[in-house]
Write a protein that holds these residues in place. Structure first.
Motif, PDB file in Angstrom:
ATOM      1  N   THR A  99       0.853  -1.130  -0.053  1.00 52.97           N
ATOM      2  CA  THR A  99       0.073  -0.005   0.070  1.00 52.97           C
ATOM      3  C   THR A  99       0.887   1.338  -0.067  1.00 52.97           C
ATOM      4  O   THR A  99       1.754   1.373   0.568  1.00 52.97           O
ATOM      5  N   ASN A 100       0.447   2.191  -0.820  1.00 51.15           N
ATOM      6  CA  ASN A 100       1.137   3.532  -0.796  1.00 51.15           C
ATOM      7  C   ASN A 100       0.182   4.646  -0.421  1.00 51.15           C
ATOM      8  O   ASN A 100      -1.072   4.712  -1.018  1.00 51.15           O
ATOM      9  N   PRO A 101       0.552   5.816   0.585  1.00 49.50           N
ATOM     10  CA  PRO A 101       1.824   5.777   1.150  1.00 49.50           C
ATOM     11  C   PRO A 101       1.960   4.650   1.961  1.00 49.50           C
ATOM     12  O   PRO A 101       1.086   4.327   2.953  1.00 49.50           O
ATOM     13  N   ILE A 102       3.188   4.633   2.550  1.00 50.51           N
ATOM     14  CA  ILE A 102       3.595   3.503   3.507  1.00 50.51           C
ATOM     15  C   ILE A 102       3.479   4.074   4.990  1.00 50.51           C
ATOM     16  O   ILE A 102       4.066   5.347   5.133  1.00 50.51           O
ATOM     17  N   THR A 103       2.693   3.676   5.920  1.00 49.78           N
ATOM     18  CA  THR A 103       2.497   4.248   7.208  1.00 49.78           C
ATOM     19  C   THR A 103       2.987   2.961   8.179  1.00 49.78           C
ATOM     20  O   THR A 103       2.987   2.033   7.703  1.00 49.78           O
ATOM     21  N   ALA A 104       2.737   3.495   9.642  1.00 51.93           N
ATOM     22  CA  ALA A 104       3.008   2.626  10.578  1.00 51.93           C
ATOM     23  C   ALA A 104       1.779   1.505  10.335  1.00 51.93           C
ATOM     24  O   ALA A 104       1.952   0.222  10.879  1.00 51.93           O
ATOM     25  N   GLU A 105       0.631   1.956  10.079  1.00 54.04           N
ATOM     26  CA  GLU A 105      -0.562   1.068  10.125  1.00 54.04           C
ATOM     27  C   GLU A 105      -0.483   0.048   8.987  1.00 54.04           C
ATOM     28  O   GLU A 105      -1.015  -1.168   9.183  1.00 54.04           O
ATOM     29  N   ASN A 106       0.068   0.495   7.761  1.00 57.43           N
ATOM     30  CA  ASN A 106      -0.090  -0.361   6.759  1.00 57.43           C
ATOM     31  C   ASN A 106       1.295  -1.270   6.334  1.00 57.43           C
ATOM     32  O   ASN A 106       1.358  -1.711   5.239  1.00 57.43           O
ATOM     33  N   PHE A 107       2.143  -0.814   7.167  1.00 56.62           N
ATOM     34  CA  PHE A 107       3.513  -1.287   7.223  1.00 56.62           C
ATOM     35  C   PHE A 107       3.448  -3.196   6.781  1.00 56.62           C
ATOM     36  O   PHE A 107       2.878  -3.757   7.645  1.00 56.62           O
ATOM     37  N   ASN A 108       4.094  -3.477   5.779  1.00 56.62           N
ATOM     38  CA  ASN A 108       4.273  -4.699   5.626  1.00 56.62           C
ATOM     39  C   ASN A 108       5.321  -5.392   6.236  1.00 56.62           C
ATOM     40  O   ASN A 108       6.579  -5.438   6.007  1.00 56.62           O
ATOM     41  N   TYR A 109       5.020  -6.097   7.659  1.00 54.09           N
ATOM     42  CA  TYR A 109       6.034  -6.347   8.423  1.00 54.09           C
ATOM     43  C   TYR A 109       6.475  -7.958   8.178  1.00 54.09           C
ATOM     44  O   TYR A 109       7.422  -8.447   9.084  1.00 54.09           O
TER      45      TYR A 109
END
Length: 521
Positions: A465-475
């Motif tokens: 997902t773009n923009p990358i945030t703490a909530e949607n970060f691919n861990y």
């Protein structure tokens, strides 16, 4: 491929003690270095049923259907499936050939030790840890998906809020039930997996039939076959299309279960390979029919993506046939997911049992214990379910946690799948084939399997997902790095001094030194 004993297959070894009481399967297992501890009571169909249940088209396809709707849309959902399926079949065929040669519960990490020309213990160690990571992630992904759909059903039926907390609670209950069922013995598991096969096949027929007959209108063929949707925020359409392959690739995983169940299967050197290949081919055909049926039933694309149930297929069912019919279809899906998760715990526990048998997990003595009453690795069952619960907990605060779990399962499993295939390619004609093998097709199929795995390993660590945030970060890279880092540090600091690969437990088999010298060069 062929299914007859190859001329270069070593002759069976005859042990002087209790020879008449030892079956061909047990004898081959002893040649490979192990004594029979698990109950060998599964048929070839039951072996196939475990892998088919874990692949579970009604679980993987529907759980990640919403992801597919955002990353490529109908065009990628429909055409990505056969493309991924073909390359998955190459991986499965290459694995099946090795499974026939070495039918043991250890599966992939045992194969890596046997096939390596040097540094066998290291190859075995890291293959095992990747497989352990992937197996736990598959269990987490499947049961978390079941919790999603169960929550959607409860929302429709009783108005229960579809919140992350409720989903985690349902997830924990499902894992507990799967753990309890798997401690009752392999006979019960085999029966339930056989039921699962027919539940999936009949379930696909019912869902597709209902969606084909009951709605008064359907999406157009041009929409289903050509519509491309980009809901990721990225501008590069090719990148988005590649992300869209995750749905199909996540579904078509877990078929190594047939290898892990070989010590409990009759005629293991043939039944195991057949189970792997048949699970992929049957799932490929039935899954494509399912995806076509659901995609043709879409009426409100945006409405399905933003549904209050948070499960797009549930909204598609509601729009197509109404709330009552949708609830029936949801129950079919939830049942399939339940069977899938149960089979995943079964396979995961056998891998843990085998890996612990060789001392490769912390607390190995505990995880390797067998319940004398059921001949089941009960402690390994609870490690599998507990590890899956921990991996699913980040969903409480990370919106993309489920996608990350599915990516972890794909990466972990496929790296563990392809390491033995790569090592088998390096052996060339020195590889001693089992009764089921690929003949002259072995090398080209193996090369394609390795290449495909390299592509998806990189792909599924990338942002979704773009923009990358703490909530949607691919861990996904973080989780993989933690496990690989732990295994790597442990290897360098300690395990390289004592881990010599799979341990021999039974008498040596003299005719083929490579089948007895498990302390690899």
């Amino acid at each position: 491929m062929t299914d007859a004993r190859s001329p270069d297959q070593p002759s069976p070894v005859v042990f002087p003690e209790n020879t008449a009481a030892v079956s061909a399967d047990e004898q081959r297992l002893r040649e490979l270095g192990y004594t029979q501890e698990l109950a060998r009571s599964m048929s070839g169909f039951s072996n196939f049923a475990v892998s088919f249940s874990i692949v579970s088209i009604l679980s993987g396809c529907l759980t990640l259907y919403g992801t597919g709707m955002k990353t490529g849309g109908p065009a990628l959902i429909i055409w990505g499936w056969p493309v991924v399926g073909l390359f998955t079949l190459f991986v499965g065929l290459a694995m099946a050939e090795i499974c026939s040669a070495y039918p043991t519960a250890g599966g992939l990490y045992y194969w890596a030790a046997k096939l390596s020309r040097s540094r066998g213990p290291a190859w075995s160690w890291f293959t095992g840890w990747f497989n352990f990571l992937g197996q736990v992630a598959v269990t987490a992904g499947v049961d978390f998906g079941a919790a999603f759909f169960a929550n959607a059903f409860l929302t429709l039926r009783f108005g229960v809020e579809a919140s992350p907390v409720h989903t985690i609670e349902i997830f924990a209950v499902i894992l507990l039930v799967h753990g309890l069922l798997n401690t009752r013995g392999v006979r019960l598991v085999a029966v339930l997996n056989s039921v699962s096969v027919w539940w999936h096949l009949v379930g696909v027929a019912v869902i597709v039939g209902a969606l084909a007959v009951l709605p008064d209108q359907h999406a157009s063929a041009s929409f289903v076959l050509t519509e491309f949707v980009n809901g990721t925020g990225f501008q590069n359409q090719f990148y988005v299309a590649m992300l869209g392959l995750l749905m199909a690739q996540y579904t078509l995983t877990g078929y190594d279960a047939s290898a892990h169940m070989t010590e409990e299967t009759h005629d293991a050197a043939r039944s195991g390979p057949r189970g792997i290949v048949n699970a992929i081919t049957v799932s490929l055909a039935a899954g494509w029919i399912l995806l076509l049926g659901i995609t043709f039933a879409i009426r409100d694309y945006d409405g399905a993506l933003n549904s209050d149930t948070e499960v797009p297929p549930a909204q598609i069912f509601i729009d197509a046939i109404g709330s009552g019919g949708a609830q029936v279809l949801l129950l079919i899906v939830i049942g399939a997911q339940f069977f899938c998760g149960m089979a995943s715990v079964t396979a995961n526990s056998r891998m843990i049992y085998a890996f612990s048998r060789d001392g490769a997990l912390p607390g190995s003595r505990l995880w390797h214990r067998i319940d004398p009453r059921t001949q089941t690795p009960t402690n390994a069952v609870w490690l599998a379910t507990g590890g899956a619960l921990l991996l699913g907990l980040p969903a409480l605060w990370n919106n993309t946690a489920y996608t990350a779990v599915t990516s972890i399962s794909v990466i972990g499993l496929y790296i563990s799948y392809v390491i033995p295939v790569y090592l088998r390619l390096r052996q060339g004609e020195d590889f001693v084939r089992g009764p089921w093998h690929l003949g002259r097709w072995s090398r080209p199929i193996g090369v394609l399997a390795v290449a495909w795995t390299a592509v998806i390993t990189v792909l599924f660590m990338l942002p979704t997902t773009n923009p990358i945030t703490a909530e949607n970060f691919n861990y996904t890279p973080v989780a993989v790095a933690v496990v690989v880092g732990f295994a790597g540090v442990w290897w360098l600091a300690s395990a390289r001094h004592w881990f010599t690969g799979p341990h021999v437990q039974g008498p040596p088999a003299a005719p083929d030194a490579r089948d007895t010298e498990l302390e690899i060069r």
